[in-house]
Design an enzyme around this catalytic site. Sequence first.
Site, mmCIF file in Angstrom:
data_model
loop_
_atom_site.group_PDB
_atom_site.id
_atom_site.type_symbol
_atom_site.label_atom_id
_atom_site.label_comp_id
_atom_site.label_asym_id
_atom_site.label_seq_id
_atom_site.Cartn_x
_atom_site.Cartn_y
_atom_site.Cartn_z
ATOM 1 N N ASP A 1 0.654 -1.092 -0.127
ATOM 2 C CA ASP A 1 0.158 -0.121 -0.107
ATOM 3 C C ASP A 1 0.951 1.315 0.136
ATOM 4 O OD1 ASP A 1 -3.323 -0.032 1.020
ATOM 5 O OD2 ASP A 1 -2.207 2.154 0.835
ATOM 6 N N PHE B 1 -2.179 6.093 0.385
ATOM 7 C CA PHE B 1 -2.945 7.320 -0.027
ATOM 8 C C PHE B 1 -4.399 7.434 0.597
ATOM 9 C CE2 PHE B 1 -5.692 9.451 -3.428
ATOM 10 C CZ PHE B 1 -5.555 10.577 -2.997
ATOM 11 N N ILE C 1 7.636 -3.726 -9.352
ATOM 12 C CA ILE C 1 8.119 -4.353 -8.160
ATOM 13 C C ILE C 1 8.294 -5.970 -8.548
ATOM 14 C CG2 ILE C 1 5.571 -5.044 -7.248
ATOM 15 C CD1 ILE C 1 7.220 -4.319 -4.442
ATOM 16 N N LEU D 1 -6.342 -4.424 -5.932
ATOM 17 C CA LEU D 1 -7.188 -3.574 -4.815
ATOM 18 C C LEU D 1 -6.828 -1.941 -4.941
ATOM 19 C CD1 LEU D 1 -8.300 -6.297 -4.344
ATOM 20 C CD2 LEU D 1 -9.130 -5.437 -2.096
ATOM 21 N N THR E 1 -2.511 5.103 -11.548
ATOM 22 C CA THR E 1 -2.881 4.010 -10.770
ATOM 23 C C THR E 1 -3.368 2.678 -11.436
ATOM 24 O OG1 THR E 1 -2.557 5.163 -8.593
ATOM 25 C CG2 THR E 1 -3.770 2.966 -8.525
ATOM 26 N N ASN F 1 1.934 -2.875 -14.287
ATOM 27 C CA ASN F 1 2.839 -3.589 -13.532
ATOM 28 C C ASN F 1 2.478 -4.959 -12.677
ATOM 29 O OD1 ASN F 1 4.889 -1.482 -14.012
ATOM 30 N ND2 ASN F 1 3.916 -0.390 -12.626
ATOM 31 N N TYR G 1 -11.630 7.938 -13.007
ATOM 32 C CA TYR G 1 -11.643 6.557 -12.309
ATOM 33 C C TYR G 1 -12.303 5.510 -13.280
ATOM 34 C CZ TYR G 1 -13.479 3.456 -8.602
ATOM 35 O OH TYR G 1 -13.742 2.399 -7.541
ATOM 36 N N LYS H 1 -10.684 2.459 -14.887
ATOM 37 C CA LYS H 1 -10.973 1.120 -14.484
ATOM 38 C C LYS H 1 -11.388 0.290 -15.830
ATOM 39 C CE LYS H 1 -11.054 0.810 -10.033
ATOM 40 N NZ LYS H 1 -10.271 -0.161 -9.279
ATOM 41 N N TYR I 1 -3.702 -9.053 -21.809
ATOM 42 C CA TYR I 1 -2.838 -10.049 -21.103
ATOM 43 C C TYR I 1 -3.151 -11.419 -21.066
ATOM 44 C CZ TYR I 1 0.734 -6.575 -19.721
ATOM 45 O OH TYR I 1 1.886 -5.755 -19.678
HETATM 46 P P1 NAD Z 1 -9.816 2.429 -0.127
HETATM 47 O O1 NAD Z 1 -9.646 3.668 -0.766
HETATM 48 O O2 NAD Z 1 -10.248 1.987 1.184
HETATM 49 O O3 NAD Z 1 -8.672 1.337 -0.421
HETATM 50 C C1 NAD Z 1 -7.743 1.589 -1.717
HETATM 51 C C2 NAD Z 1 -6.420 1.148 -1.208
HETATM 52 O O4 NAD Z 1 -5.425 1.277 -2.001
HETATM 53 C C3 NAD Z 1 -6.059 2.217 -0.053
HETATM 54 O O5 NAD Z 1 -5.286 1.469 1.171
HETATM 55 C C4 NAD Z 1 -4.716 2.849 -0.853
HETATM 56 O O6 NAD Z 1 -3.806 3.538 0.057
HETATM 57 C C5 NAD Z 1 -4.181 2.148 -1.808
HETATM 58 N N1 NAD Z 1 -3.514 2.857 -3.068
HETATM 59 C C6 NAD Z 1 -4.245 3.762 -3.639
HETATM 60 N N2 NAD Z 1 -3.545 3.908 -4.787
HETATM 61 C C7 NAD Z 1 -2.299 3.414 -4.473
HETATM 62 C C8 NAD Z 1 -1.298 2.858 -5.461
HETATM 63 N N3 NAD Z 1 -0.971 3.910 -6.456
HETATM 64 N N4 NAD Z 1 -0.384 2.073 -4.924
HETATM 65 C C9 NAD Z 1 -0.376 1.497 -3.911
HETATM 66 N N5 NAD Z 1 -1.471 1.521 -3.302
HETATM 67 C C10 NAD Z 1 -2.368 2.559 -3.319
HETATM 68 O O7 NAD Z 1 -10.926 1.804 -1.027
HETATM 69 P P2 NAD Z 1 -11.877 0.387 -1.153
HETATM 70 O O8 NAD Z 1 -13.222 0.666 -0.913
HETATM 71 O O9 NAD Z 1 -11.200 -0.524 -0.137
HETATM 72 O O10 NAD Z 1 -11.662 -0.130 -2.757
HETATM 73 C C11 NAD Z 1 -10.727 -1.209 -2.884
HETATM 74 C C12 NAD Z 1 -10.854 -1.415 -4.274
HETATM 75 O O11 NAD Z 1 -12.203 -1.782 -4.911
HETATM 76 C C13 NAD Z 1 -10.407 -0.276 -5.325
HETATM 77 O O12 NAD Z 1 -9.742 -0.638 -6.389
HETATM 78 C C14 NAD Z 1 -11.817 0.164 -5.752
HETATM 79 O O13 NAD Z 1 -11.705 0.869 -6.760
HETATM 80 C C15 NAD Z 1 -12.646 -1.019 -5.635
HETATM 81 N N6 NAD Z 1 -14.051 -0.667 -5.756
HETATM 82 C C16 NAD Z 1 -14.666 -0.435 -4.371
HETATM 83 C C17 NAD Z 1 -16.033 -0.449 -4.194
HETATM 84 C C18 NAD Z 1 -16.504 0.168 -2.998
HETATM 85 O O14 NAD Z 1 -17.814 0.548 -2.688
HETATM 86 N N7 NAD Z 1 -15.972 0.071 -1.841
HETATM 87 C C19 NAD Z 1 -16.698 -0.114 -5.419
HETATM 88 C C20 NAD Z 1 -16.081 -0.614 -6.566
HETATM 89 C C21 NAD Z 1 -14.964 -0.797 -6.694
#
Ligand code: NAD
Length: 312
Positions: free
Chosen positions: A33, A36, A63, A73, A92, A99, A145, A149, A159
Site C-alpha cells: 500500500d 493514500f 516491483i 485492489l 494507478t 505492473n 476513475y 478502470k 494480457y
Molecule cells: P480504499 O480507498 O479504502 O482502498 C484503496 C487502497 O489502495 C488504499 O489503502 C490506498 O492507500 C491504496 N492505494 C491507492 N493508490 C495506490 C497506489 N498507487 N499504490 C499502492 N496503493 C495504493 O477503497 P476500497 O473501498 O477498499 O476499494 C478497494 C478497491 O475496490 C479499489 O480498487 C476500488 O476501486 C474497488 N471498488 C470499491 C468499491 C466500494 O464500494 N468500496 C466499489 C467498486 C470498486
Amino acid sequence: MSQRILITGGAGFLGSHLCDRMIDAGNEVICLDNYFTGRRQNITHLLDHPNFELLRHDIIDPIKLEVDQIYNLACPASPIHYQYNAIKTMKTSVMGAINMLGLARRTKARILQASTSEVYGDPLMHPQKEGYWGHVNPIGIRSCYDEGKRCAETLFMDYKRQNGVDTRIMRIFNTYGPRMNADDGRVVSNFIVQALRGEEITIYGDGSQTRSFCYCDDNIEGMIRLMNSDHPGPINIGNPNEFTMLELAEQIIELTGSLSKISHLPLPQDDPKQRQPDISLAKAELDWEPKTELREGLTSTIAYFEKELSEK
Ligand code: NAD
Ligand code: UDP
C-alpha cells in the site's frame, strides 16, 4: 494448501478485510500500500502475525516479488479521493495494472482486478448485466476513475489473450462496512458520521437517485470465490436490493436515534441516477449471493463509527 498472496491496497477498507480472511485461512500475505487512502490502523492487529508482511510501495512503479495469487485492489475508491489527483488515479489504474499483470506473467500467478460498477457509467440498462458495455462520459470529472478502470479491464483481457495470464475481473457495486474512512465522502460513511455527530445529513440532489449497497463480508466472500473459480469474469458482485438516498438517510437516522435533519446540496456532475447489479452470473458460476440485509450491515457499521468517533 497455503499460498503466498499479494494484496495491493491491502491497508484500505476492502483490502484489510481480505488480509484478515487470507491470514485466517493460513496463507502468507504480502500487503502492499502507498497509504493514500489506506491506514496502518486497519491492519495493526496483523503486524505481529508471522505470515503477514507489510510493504509501502506505489503500484505505478514496478516491483519484483514471488507470489501465487495477486488481488489488485490499489486505487482510491471515493469520488473525493479519486478526483483529488485525477492524473494519479489514471496512472494507478493503468500503470498499476500493467505492473501487476507483468508480475503475474513472470511468476505465473493468478491475478484478480477489483473493477467497478462505474464501468457501466450512468447506465441505460437496468439492472446492469455483465454484457452491457456502459454509458460513460470520457471527459468528465468521474472519467479518471471510470475510464481508468475500463482501461484496466482491457489490459487484463489483453494480457490473458496475448500472454496467457490467468486473470479474473470482479465488478464491485457500492460496498460499505467497518473500516471505511470517516472522511472519504462516500454516502454511507457520510450519513452515519453526520447522524452520530448530530449534523445535517447532506443529500445531493433530491435524493431519488438509487444505489444497491453490499456489506463488506459478502463482498470479500464473492471476491475469494471468483479468484478460486474457473470463470475469468467479468462478474458483478453486489447486493441487488436497491434504495434511494432518501431511504438510506431515513434508515440511518432511525438506527442511530439521531436528531439530525436532512439538507439538500447540489447533485455532483455525472452522478449516476440508478444502479443495481444483476447477479445471476455470480449465483450460477460462484454459487454466491449476499447474505447481509442493509439494516444488519448498517447496525455493525454504525457500531464501528461510534467507537471510532469516541476515540478521537
Ligand atoms: P480504499 O480507498 O479504502 O482502498 C484503496 C487502497 O489502495 C488504499 O489503502 C490506498 O492507500 C491504496 N492505494 C491507492 N493508490 C495506490 C497506489 N498507487 N499504490 C499502492 N496503493 C495504493 O477503497 P476500497 O473501498 O477498499 O476499494 C478497494 C478497491 O475496490 C479499489 O480498487 C476500488 O476501486 C474497488 N471498488 C470499491 C468499491 C466500494 O464500494 N468500496 C466499489 C467498486 C470498486
Ligand atoms: N451522496 C449524497 N450525500 C453524500 C454523499 C453522497 O447524497 O453526503 C450521494 C451521491 O451523490 C450518489 C450516492 O450518494 O448519488 C452514492 O455516492 P458515493 O460517493 O457513495 O458512491 P458512487 O456515486 O460512486 O456510487
